[in-house]
Design a protein around this motif. Structure first.
Motif, PDB file in Angstrom:
ATOM      1  N   ARG A  36       9.016  -9.921   7.551  1.00 39.93           N
ATOM      2  CA  ARG A  36       7.616  -9.865   7.155  1.00 39.93           C
ATOM      3  C   ARG A  36       6.977  -8.564   7.620  1.00 39.93           C
ATOM      4  NH1 ARG A  36       5.306 -15.912   8.667  1.00 39.93           N
ATOM      5  NH2 ARG A  36       6.609 -17.080   7.176  1.00 39.93           N
ATOM      6  N   THR A  37       5.991  -8.147   6.847  1.00 34.31           N
ATOM      7  CA  THR A  37       5.258  -6.949   7.241  1.00 34.31           C
ATOM      8  C   THR A  37       4.346  -7.279   8.412  1.00 34.31           C
ATOM      9  OG1 THR A  37       5.268  -6.219   4.953  1.00 34.31           O
ATOM     10  CG2 THR A  37       3.714  -5.136   6.433  1.00 34.31           C
ATOM     11  N   ARG A  38       4.462  -6.491   9.467  1.00 35.13           N
ATOM     12  CA  ARG A  38       3.632  -6.698  10.640  1.00 35.13           C
ATOM     13  C   ARG A  38       2.344  -5.912  10.524  1.00 35.13           C
ATOM     14  NH1 ARG A  38       8.435  -6.031  15.197  1.00 35.13           N
ATOM     15  NH2 ARG A  38       9.491  -8.016  14.759  1.00 35.13           N
ATOM     16  N   PRO A  39       1.318  -6.255  11.330  1.00 32.14           N
ATOM     17  CA  PRO A  39       0.065  -5.501  11.289  1.00 32.14           C
ATOM     18  C   PRO A  39       0.306  -4.017  11.526  1.00 32.14           C
ATOM     19  CG  PRO A  39      -0.209  -7.519  12.553  1.00 32.14           C
ATOM     20  CD  PRO A  39       1.262  -7.408  12.262  1.00 32.14           C
ATOM     21  N   GLY A  40      -0.350  -3.191  10.735  1.00 30.41           N
ATOM     22  CA  GLY A  40      -0.193  -1.746  10.877  1.00 30.41           C
ATOM     23  C   GLY A  40       0.953  -1.172  10.082  1.00 30.41           C
ATOM     24  N   GLU A  41       1.724  -2.029   9.374  1.00 29.30           N
ATOM     25  CA  GLU A  41       2.837  -1.560   8.568  1.00 29.30           C
ATOM     26  C   GLU A  41       2.476  -1.607   7.088  1.00 29.30           C
ATOM     27  OE1 GLU A  41       6.554  -3.042  11.391  1.00 29.30           O
ATOM     28  OE2 GLU A  41       6.051  -4.142   9.558  1.00 29.30           O
ATOM     29  N   PHE A  42       3.152  -0.790   6.289  1.00 33.75           N
ATOM     30  CA  PHE A  42       2.995  -0.846   4.841  1.00 33.75           C
ATOM     31  C   PHE A  42       4.317  -0.454   4.192  1.00 33.75           C
ATOM     32  CE2 PHE A  42       2.312   3.544   5.856  1.00 33.75           C
ATOM     33  CZ  PHE A  42       2.776   4.265   4.769  1.00 33.75           C
ATOM     34  N   TRP A  43       4.497  -0.909   2.963  1.00 34.74           N
ATOM     35  CA  TRP A  43       5.715  -0.604   2.210  1.00 34.74           C
ATOM     36  C   TRP A  43       5.481   0.638   1.360  1.00 34.74           C
ATOM     37  CZ3 TRP A  43      10.331  -2.804   2.998  1.00 34.74           C
ATOM     38  CH2 TRP A  43      10.359  -4.002   3.714  1.00 34.74           C
ATOM     39  N   ALA A  44       6.204   1.715   1.667  1.00 37.27           N
ATOM     40  CA  ALA A  44       6.123   2.926   0.845  1.00 37.27           C
ATOM     41  C   ALA A  44       6.879   2.738  -0.464  1.00 37.27           C
ATOM     42  CB  ALA A  44       6.695   4.119   1.612  1.00 37.27           C
ATOM     43  N   LEU A  45       7.966   1.970  -0.404  1.00 34.24           N
ATOM     44  CA  LEU A  45       8.743   1.578  -1.585  1.00 34.24           C
ATOM     45  C   LEU A  45       9.217   0.153  -1.373  1.00 34.24           C
ATOM     46  CD1 LEU A  45      11.095   4.678  -2.077  1.00 34.24           C
ATOM     47  CD2 LEU A  45       9.223   4.031  -3.607  1.00 34.24           C
ATOM     48  N   ARG A  46       9.350  -0.603  -2.488  1.00 28.71           N
ATOM     49  CA  ARG A  46       9.898  -1.952  -2.345  1.00 28.71           C
ATOM     50  C   ARG A  46      10.499  -2.425  -3.658  1.00 28.71           C
ATOM     51  NH1 ARG A  46       7.427  -7.115   1.050  1.00 28.71           N
ATOM     52  NH2 ARG A  46       9.474  -7.612   1.928  1.00 28.71           N
ATOM     53  N   ASP A  47      11.670  -3.057  -3.564  1.00 31.85           N
ATOM     54  CA  ASP A  47      12.370  -3.653  -4.711  1.00 31.85           C
ATOM     55  C   ASP A  47      12.615  -2.636  -5.824  1.00 31.85           C
ATOM     56  OD1 ASP A  47      12.382  -6.156  -3.442  1.00 31.85           O
ATOM     57  OD2 ASP A  47      10.379  -6.610  -4.204  1.00 31.85           O
ATOM     58  N   VAL A  48      13.023  -1.442  -5.451  1.00 29.47           N
ATOM     59  CA  VAL A  48      13.290  -0.381  -6.423  1.00 29.47           C
ATOM     60  C   VAL A  48      14.783  -0.354  -6.740  1.00 29.47           C
ATOM     61  CG1 VAL A  48      13.263   2.119  -6.827  1.00 29.47           C
ATOM     62  CG2 VAL A  48      11.329   1.005  -5.684  1.00 29.47           C
ATOM     63  N   SER A  49      15.111  -0.424  -8.038  1.00 29.50           N
ATOM     64  CA  SER A  49      16.512  -0.420  -8.472  1.00 29.50           C
ATOM     65  C   SER A  49      16.685   0.463  -9.708  1.00 29.50           C
ATOM     66  CB  SER A  49      16.987  -1.838  -8.819  1.00 29.50           C
ATOM     67  OG  SER A  49      16.954  -2.695  -7.700  1.00 29.50           O
ATOM     68  N   ARG A  63       1.066   9.013  -9.056  1.00 29.53           N
ATOM     69  CA  ARG A  63       0.019   9.667  -8.278  1.00 29.53           C
ATOM     70  C   ARG A  63       0.523  10.001  -6.883  1.00 29.53           C
ATOM     71  NH1 ARG A  63      -4.534   5.552  -7.881  1.00 29.53           N
ATOM     72  NH2 ARG A  63      -2.701   4.217  -7.610  1.00 29.53           N
ATOM     73  N   ASN A  64      -0.267  10.789  -6.163  1.00 25.35           N
ATOM     74  CA  ASN A  64       0.074  11.092  -4.769  1.00 25.35           C
ATOM     75  C   ASN A  64       0.095   9.796  -3.954  1.00 25.35           C
ATOM     76  OD1 ASN A  64       0.247  13.878  -5.127  1.00 25.35           O
ATOM     77  ND2 ASN A  64      -1.942  14.173  -4.758  1.00 25.35           N
ATOM     78  N   GLY A  65       1.060   9.710  -3.046  1.00 22.25           N
ATOM     79  CA  GLY A  65       1.126   8.573  -2.145  1.00 22.25           C
ATOM     80  C   GLY A  65       1.738   7.316  -2.722  1.00 22.25           C
ATOM     81  N   GLN A  66       2.444   7.440  -3.851  1.00 20.72           N
ATOM     82  CA  GLN A  66       3.020   6.253  -4.487  1.00 20.72           C
ATOM     83  C   GLN A  66       4.512   6.073  -4.202  1.00 20.72           C
ATOM     84  OE1 GLN A  66       0.644   4.247  -5.939  1.00 20.72           O
ATOM     85  NE2 GLN A  66      -0.584   5.897  -5.047  1.00 20.72           N
ATOM     86  N   GLY A  67       5.105   6.984  -3.400  1.00 13.67           N
ATOM     87  CA  GLY A  67       6.491   6.795  -2.980  1.00 13.67           C
ATOM     88  C   GLY A  67       7.493   7.761  -3.582  1.00 13.67           C
ATOM     89  N   LYS A  68       7.033   8.759  -4.326  1.00 13.43           N
ATOM     90  CA  LYS A  68       7.964   9.666  -5.012  1.00 13.43           C
ATOM     91  C   LYS A  68       8.798  10.485  -4.030  1.00 13.43           C
ATOM     92  CE  LYS A  68       4.822  11.960  -7.270  1.00 13.43           C
ATOM     93  NZ  LYS A  68       3.685  11.386  -6.503  1.00 13.43           N
ATOM     94  N   SER A  69       8.146  11.157  -3.101  1.00 11.83           N
ATOM     95  CA  SER A  69       8.872  11.979  -2.133  1.00 11.83           C
ATOM     96  C   SER A  69       9.714  11.118  -1.199  1.00 11.83           C
ATOM     97  CB  SER A  69       7.899  12.841  -1.322  1.00 11.83           C
ATOM     98  OG  SER A  69       7.249  13.777  -2.155  1.00 11.83           O
ATOM     99  N   TYR A 221       8.686   5.940 -13.286  1.00 10.21           N
ATOM    100  CA  TYR A 221       7.253   5.905 -12.987  1.00 10.21           C
ATOM    101  C   TYR A 221       7.021   4.976 -11.806  1.00 10.21           C
ATOM    102  CZ  TYR A 221       2.308   4.559 -13.872  1.00 10.21           C
ATOM    103  OH  TYR A 221       0.965   4.267 -13.764  1.00 10.21           O
ATOM    104  N   LEU A 222       6.563   5.550 -10.691  1.00 10.29           N
ATOM    105  CA  LEU A 222       6.286   4.777  -9.483  1.00 10.29           C
ATOM    106  C   LEU A 222       4.789   4.575  -9.308  1.00 10.29           C
ATOM    107  CD1 LEU A 222       8.674   6.460  -6.860  1.00 10.29           C
ATOM    108  CD2 LEU A 222       9.028   4.285  -8.032  1.00 10.29           C
ATOM    109  N   ASP A 223       4.409   3.375  -8.910  1.00 12.24           N
ATOM    110  CA  ASP A 223       3.006   3.092  -8.617  1.00 12.24           C
ATOM    111  C   ASP A 223       2.947   2.067  -7.488  1.00 12.24           C
ATOM    112  OD1 ASP A 223       0.182   3.561  -9.421  1.00 12.24           O
ATOM    113  OD2 ASP A 223       0.212   1.388  -9.751  1.00 12.24           O
ATOM    114  N   LYS A 224       2.253   2.407  -6.421  1.00 12.73           N
ATOM    115  CA  LYS A 224       2.118   1.544  -5.253  1.00 12.73           C
ATOM    116  C   LYS A 224       3.483   1.125  -4.704  1.00 12.73           C
ATOM    117  CE  LYS A 224      -2.356  -0.166  -6.859  1.00 12.73           C
ATOM    118  NZ  LYS A 224      -3.140  -1.334  -7.317  1.00 12.73           N
TER     119      LYS A 224
END
Length: 246
Positions: A36-49, A63-69, A221-224
């Motif tokens: 589980r995601t703990r407080p203060g954590e976030f998923w930069a990428l998830r379930d990408v195949s 957009r910027n900040g969506q996980g491309k880099s 195309y990545l978003d969030k």
């Protein structure tokens, strides 16, 4: 004949803390279970195949900040996924944060030998390609100048010249030429086209629609942090533009 898969990303996810990398516990790593995601954590990428075949040219948009880099760094194995897997067959030539690893107090000459050597080139190979690298970078008058005295544009020139001479089959590019002048940027793009014509695989992150259409036949195309669409580059760009009113 269908080309072999050289990049395979399966249900990949990576989680960060707001101020530092989130770490999985040893128990989590052994079990392979999702945490589980703990407080203060976030998923930069998830379930990408997705899979990439040899010789493909893939454009990554969003957009910027969506996980491309972050995705490029996973493929480059600079960072490891917290979930899922990333498998890469063959080496990569990473044009990511391109001047990273260069040492300010060393000369341009010494940095060429150091950086190329760290990427696996032998001393003899560097000797044979040294003049070609310096000529491409157009900084022959500064070859024995400390790297720290170069302009930002000159630093990008020498870094691109070195990395683009590697023999690795996969080229990762992340907006690295934004600071270069127009003439040199076009020169670099022609070099990328030469590499593609030679059968290299390209993974290209950019906000420049013209460049994406120039090099790439397929887009992601990545978003969030999620993969919204994996299709032809024109369809991917049209969807992205439609979503954000471009």
């Amino acid at each position: 004949m269908e080309q072999p898969v050289v990049i395979s990303v399966s249900d990949a996810g990576i989680r960060f803390r707001r101020n530092r990398r989130a770490r999985r516990s040893f128990k989590d790593l052994l079990s392979g279970r999702k945490r589980r995601t703990r407080p203060g954590e976030f998923w930069a990428l998830r379930d990408v195949s997705f899979d990439v075949r040899s010789g493909e040219a893939i454009g990554v948009v969003g957009r910027n900040g969506q996980g491309k880099s972050t995705l490029l760094k996973l493929v480059a194995e600079v960072i490891l996924p917290d979930e899922g897997s990333v498998a890469v067959s063959g080496g990569v030539a990473p044009l990511i944060e391109i001047t990273g690893g260069f040492v300010d107090d060393l000369t341009v000459r010494d940095n060429v030998y150091l950086t190329a050597g760290l990427h696996g080139m032998s001393r003899q190979e560097i000797d044979e390609r040294f003049a070609e690298i310096i000529d491409f970078a157009e900084i022959g008058d500064f070859v024995d100048t400390p790297y720290k005295h170069l302009s930002s544009g000159m630093k990008v020139r020498i870094a691109f010249a070195v990395i683009s001479r590697l023999e690795e089959p996969i080229l990762l590019v992340d907006e690295v030429l934004a600071v270069g002048d127009k003439a040199f940027r076009e020169k670099c793009y022609r070099r990328i086209e030469e590499l593609l014509a030679g059968g290299r695989t390209l993974f290209f992150v950019s906000h420049n629609e013209k460049d994406l259409r120039r090099f790439c036949s397929r887009g992601l195309y990545l978003d969030k942090g999620a993969l919204v669409l994996d299709s032809g580059i024109d369809e991917v760009l049209d969807r992205y533009n439609s979503d954000y009113g471009v």
